[in-house]
Scaffold this motif. Structure first.
Motif, PDB file in Angstrom:
ATOM      1  N   ASN A 194      -9.054 106.107  31.778  1.00  0.00           N
ATOM      2  CA  ASN A 194      -9.160 107.235  32.700  1.00  0.00           C
ATOM      3  C   ASN A 194      -9.950 106.838  33.943  1.00  0.00           C
ATOM      4  N   THR A 195     -10.927 105.953  33.762  1.00  0.00           N
ATOM      5  CA  THR A 195     -11.713 105.473  34.904  1.00  0.00           C
ATOM      6  C   THR A 195     -10.949 104.414  35.685  1.00  0.00           C
ATOM      7  N   GLU A 196     -10.299 103.504  34.955  1.00  0.00           N
ATOM      8  CA  GLU A 196      -9.543 102.416  35.596  1.00  0.00           C
ATOM      9  C   GLU A 196      -8.234 102.208  34.832  1.00  0.00           C
ATOM     10  N   PRO A 197      -7.150 102.882  35.291  1.00  0.00           N
ATOM     11  CA  PRO A 197      -5.885 102.853  34.544  1.00  0.00           C
ATOM     12  C   PRO A 197      -5.269 101.469  34.391  1.00  0.00           C
ATOM     13  N   ARG A 198      -5.692 100.495  35.178  1.00  0.00           N
ATOM     14  CA  ARG A 198      -5.029  99.189  35.151  1.00  0.00           C
ATOM     15  C   ARG A 198      -5.824  98.132  34.375  1.00  0.00           C
TER      16      ARG A 198
END
Length: 436
Positions: A100-104
């Protein structure tokens, strides 16, 4: 006793010099003096995790998370440690928080796929695995065993195999009843097409100019422009060209707001990859849609009843959420649609030219043709193609999709059933869904 700030400085310097082993020793020394130091806890916990000591890493990573609960990397590592220790519910919370913070975060995504597989969520496992692989490959890794970290190699290979098996199951579920009805011989080319799509077999066009982006159907004639004789229904469309043109002109006079960009761009750099304008103005490719991604616009049909009736009399290729795509296509003076390739050779593109000023042309596979009003052109857009308007007024054609005429009825039926299901999976795997 060495000052903790000096130890931290040495640890960071070792990292900057590519010496994580030395950095770890400094961080361990720092923890001796400052047991709650979040950066040191996170780094040492991560190193233990990568050595396979998940149980030893877990308390360190929990303490690091308490110090920085929103840190994506800490949530990722804590989630992986929890997964390897068998706490699936807690692992899910932290992996989802990291994404959720960094989708990748492709490693977190890979582990989330593994978690979904472990809990029996087959579709979601395949989606997360595919997302992880695609994200990593966009960064130039996980493209081969050599570009995959040794510690993850087996898991990445398993994920890729899992996705292929899941997609094969989707295909078989659809094809099996159709095979029973039509026979294996009738669907042989479909089977070959799917084997190529799933990368079970190498399937490539004989003509190197032909490069379908999504789906290559073997055994179809490779030709940039198709003969109009293969489309006897075009005679009716040609006969209605004057009536269609009249409705177009009335629409332009009374409802210009009904036209919108054919392509949606979030920033100017995307425009420049697709369109240019040689006249110094902003490039514009606008459309009035009768069908968009297979969805009928009833209000637009009502505004152009003769055009609507002519279109509905055509044998359109109807594929849920994908086809047909039908519109009045407007190219403003100076606009150049740059060379590109289409998705699949199972579909062809029909142009009915309506308003054609001098200086307008289409180039497919290196073969240039000028539009002539009311005279259809049919082409295979998996060949590189481009179009331009070098005239002084707008160029307008009616664009519609049609089945490749060299497909059999059984093959069309099978593709109409397969493509939406494969498209659903493809879109689910995209972090940012896109349309063509």
């Amino acid at each position: 006793m060495q000052d903790p700030s000096r130890i931290l400085e040495c640890a960071r310097a070792a990292l900057a010099n590519g010496r994580p082993d030395v950095a770890e020793q400094h961080y361990l020394a720092l923890l001796d003096r400052a047991p709650a130091h979040g950066e040191a806890l996170a780094f040492v916990g991560m190193r233990m995790l990568r050595r396979g000591a998940a149980a030893q890493a877990l308390p360190l990573l929990r303490d690091a998370h308490a110090a920085a609960p929103g840190d994506a990397a800490i949530n990722e590592n804590l989630g992986i440690a929890l997964l390897r220790c068998g706490d699936h519910a807690a692992a899910e919370r932290h992996l989802v928080a990291a994404l959720n913070t960094e989708p990748r975060l492709h490693r977190a995504r890979l582990m989330l796929g593994k978690l979904r597989e472990t809990t029996g969520e087959q579709r979601q496992a395949a989606i997360e695995y595919q997302r992880a692989i695609a994200n990593a490959q966009r960064l130039g890794i996980w493209l081969s065993p050599e570009s995959t970290p040794r510690a993850l190699r087996d898991e990445v290979l398993h994920a890729a195999s899992y996705v292929r098996r899941y997609q094969r199951a989707l295909v078989d579920e659809i094809v099996q009843p159709l095979r029973a009805r039509h026979g294996s011989v009738a669907l042989r080319r479909v089977e070959d097409c799917m084997a190529g799509y799933l990368r079970e077999r190498t399937m490539a066009p004989d003509d190197p100019r032909q490069r379908p982006k999504t789906l290559f159907f073997p055994g179809l004639p490779a030709q940039p422009y198709l003969p109009l004789s293969a489309f006897p229904w075009l005679d009716h469309l040609r006969n209605e060209a004057d009536a269609i043109r009249e409705e177009l002109i009335a629409l332009r006079e009374n409802g210009p707001d009904a036209f919108r960009p054919f392509l949606n761009f979030s920033h100017h750099a995307q425009v420049e990859r697709h369109l240019r304008n040689t006249a110094g103005a902003a490039p514009a490719w606008d459309a009035f849609f009768f069908y968009r991604h297979g969805h009928r616009d009833d209000a637009n049909h009502a505004r152009c009843p003769r055009t609507s009736a002519a279109l509905e009399a055509c044998p359109l290729n109807r594929i849920r959420d994908q086809a047909p795509e039908i519109c009045f296509s407007v190219l403003t003076p100076g606009t150049h649609i740059l060379p590109h390739h289409g998705d699949t050779n199972s579909r062809v593109v029909v142009h009915l030219p309506l308003v054609i000023p001098p200086g307008c042309a289409l180039n497919v596979g290196g073969e240039r043709r000028e539009w002539r009003e009311s005279e259809p052109i049919v082409f295979d857009d998996t060949f590189e193609h481009e179009a331009w308007n070098r005239g002084n007024t707008d160029r307008i054609v009616l664009i519609l999709d049609a089945w490749n005429p060299y497909l059999t009825e059984a093959e069309r039926e099978c593709l109409a059933a397969l493509v939406p299901v494969l498209g659903d999976f493809e879109r689910a795997c995209q972090l940012t869904p896109r349309r063509r």
